[in-house]
Design an enzyme around this catalytic site. Structure first.
Site, PDB file in Angstrom:
ATOM      1  N   ASP A  39       0.889  -1.167   0.000  1.00 17.24           N
ATOM      2  CA  ASP A  39       0.000   0.000   0.000  1.00 17.24           C
ATOM      3  C   ASP A  39       0.922   1.210   0.000  1.00 17.24           C
ATOM      4  O   ASP A  39       1.670   1.411   0.956  1.00 17.24           O
ATOM      5  CB  ASP A  39      -0.887   0.002   1.251  1.00 17.24           C
ATOM      6  N   ASP A  86     -13.987  -3.737  -2.759  1.00 15.35           N
ATOM      7  CA  ASP A  86     -13.933  -3.674  -1.296  1.00 15.35           C
ATOM      8  C   ASP A  86     -15.334  -3.982  -0.798  1.00 15.35           C
ATOM      9  O   ASP A  86     -16.300  -3.324  -1.220  1.00 15.35           O
ATOM     10  CB  ASP A  86     -13.494  -2.282  -0.831  1.00 15.35           C
TER      11      ASP A  86
END
Lengths: 250, 201
Positions: free
Chosen positions: A11, A130
């Site tokens: 990330d 998500d």
């Protein structure tokens, strides 16, 4: 035999690898190109690079970093985060990404998936979803890194994304992400029944056993961040745990 | 030092392939100029994306004829992924004609539980050949179309559930790999090194 994949996820925010819990409280975990190389040397089957502060940094700077990683590693590189149109996909593939993942922009404009798949081929278009578990046990697709509910059923959205040309789904169970509570096996079981493209499971790994569990459930690949960044396990330790359960690993 | 020209038709993993060849010690040029193809000692066609778009780009830039000429002169040529697929007569993807350097057709893979075929899989040799000395090996694939294992040019094969595809092909100086050597770690380095040293008879 096709091997299951272990995918360390970087990330990236402000040019650095970070890790948070449920996408907040970010911690610095180092330089992304170095991390990509280290994981590739450990036996990672693929590296996932997610730009998590999309829009806040220069696109050219991101492309330069991706190019640095892409030319130095010798395993596949998937890049996503803030990909909002077809030129973004083209830029990232040109910089050396093997696959590009599209998340919120695909929810906002599903035609983007078809546009990118027709131009570049389904094999390099990943739709990232998500998902958040609702009170009734159903999973809702959420946008903008979990900040924006969409009201869409995550499994229904997965089916549509595949119909529109997604070659792979990267599905993160938001309630699990960064919590190290294990993968959301019920979500992946539903997705595996619903679509016939490879599925990457993401969110919740606390160690090698969780990864072996979700691969045994039938997903093609497991993505994890914290356990690798925090050196809880190496990629090779995870693979050994999977081999011990007779899962086909490289 | 071996030198290689990567034919740049606007698609494909040109940067990662260049880097992988350089790691093997090659001098690499990338060009879309048919005259550069005509002068190359060794050629590669990279690939990503659809066969139809790749062939249209190769034909419109005069690169298709330059590659056919190079094959007639027995210049070593290696196509990767879609770069393998365009070597054949036809592809079912986009229903397009290929370069016709190898006989047979490219089809959508039948018998795999999930497509695309994405990930690492075994490459098993069918014949002894300078390009297969390091096999069997495990290499990285990313495709939904392929040539079947029973074509005459099949050099190595790969199984995906109930499907078996030709993962390497060769005839004379024209060869192809369905996997991505630039993303196949040690297996990829070995194939690229073998290709750089290959002197087709």
């Amino acid at each position: 035999m096709l091997r299951r994949r272990i995918i360390p996820c970087l990330d990236v925010s402000g040019g650095r690898v970070v890790k948070g819990v449920e996408f907040v409280n970010l911690r610095d975990c180092g330089e992304p190109v170095d991390a990509a190389l280290r994981y590739a040397e450990q036996g990672a089957d693929e590296i996932c690079w997610l730009n998590i502060t999309a829009g806040d940094e220069s696109w050219q700077g991101l492309l330069a970093q991706v190019e640095g990683a892409g030319t130095r590693i010798d395993v596949p590189l998937t890049v996503g985060g803030g990909v909002s149109d077809e030129p973004h996909v083209r830029d990232l593939l040109g910089a050396g990404a093997d696959k590009v993942s599209i998340n919120s922009a695909a929810l906002d404009r599903p035609g983007l998936v078809a546009e990118c798949a027709e131009r570049h081929g389904s094999q390099c278009i990943v739709v990232a979803i998500d998902a958040r578990r609702g009170p009734d046990g159903a999973w809702e697709a959420v946008a903008a890194g979990g900040r924006r509910p969409t009201g869409r059923d995550a499994v229904a959205w997965a089916v549509e994304a595949v119909e529109r040309g997604a070659g792979e789904l990267l599905v993160t169970a938001m309630d699990q992400d960064g919590t190290q509570a294990g993968y959301a096996l019920d979500l992946y079981a539903r997705l595996l029944d619903a679509v016939d493209v490879p599925i990457i499971a993401s969110g919740g790994a606390s160690g090698p056993a969780d990864i072996a569990d979700v691969l045994e459930a039938g997903v093609s690949a497991a993505l994890a961040a914290s356990i690798f960044h925090d050196a809880i396990s190496t990629v090779e330790e995870v693979k050994d745990a999977c081999r011990a359960r007779s899962l086909p690993m490289r | 030092m071996a030198s290689v020209l990567i034919v740049d038709y606007g698609g494909g993993n040109v940067r990662s392939l260049t880097a992988a060849l350089e790691r093997c010690g090659a001098r690499v040029a990338v060009s879309a100029d048919p005259d550069a193809v005509a002068g190359a000692e060794r050629l590669m066609v990279a690939g990503q994306g659809a066969a139809g778009a790749a062939m249209a780009a190769l034909e419109s830039r005069g690169l298709a004829d330059a590659l056919r000429d190079a094959a007639r002169r027995h210049v070593p040529l290696l196509g990767v992924c879609v770069g393998l697929q365009v070597l054949f007569d036809r592809s079912e993807e986009d229903d397009c004609a290929g370069l016709g350097l190898l006989h047979g057709s490219v089809h959508r893979i039948r018998g795999a539980a999930r497509l695309p075929h994405l990930g690492w899989n075994d490459v098993e040799p069918l014949q002894d050949h300078p390009l297969t000395r390091d096999l069997p090996a495990v290499a990285y694939f990313a495709h939904s179309y392929a040539v079947t294992a029973n074509i005459p040019s099949a050099l190595a094969i790969t199984s995906i559930d109930d499907a078996t595809i030709a993962s390497m092909v060769v005839r004379g100086s024209v060869a192809g790999a369905q996997f991505h050597p630039e993303r196949s770690a040690e297996a990829g380095r070995q194939l690229l090194s073998r290709f750089l040293a290959w002197e087709p008879a």
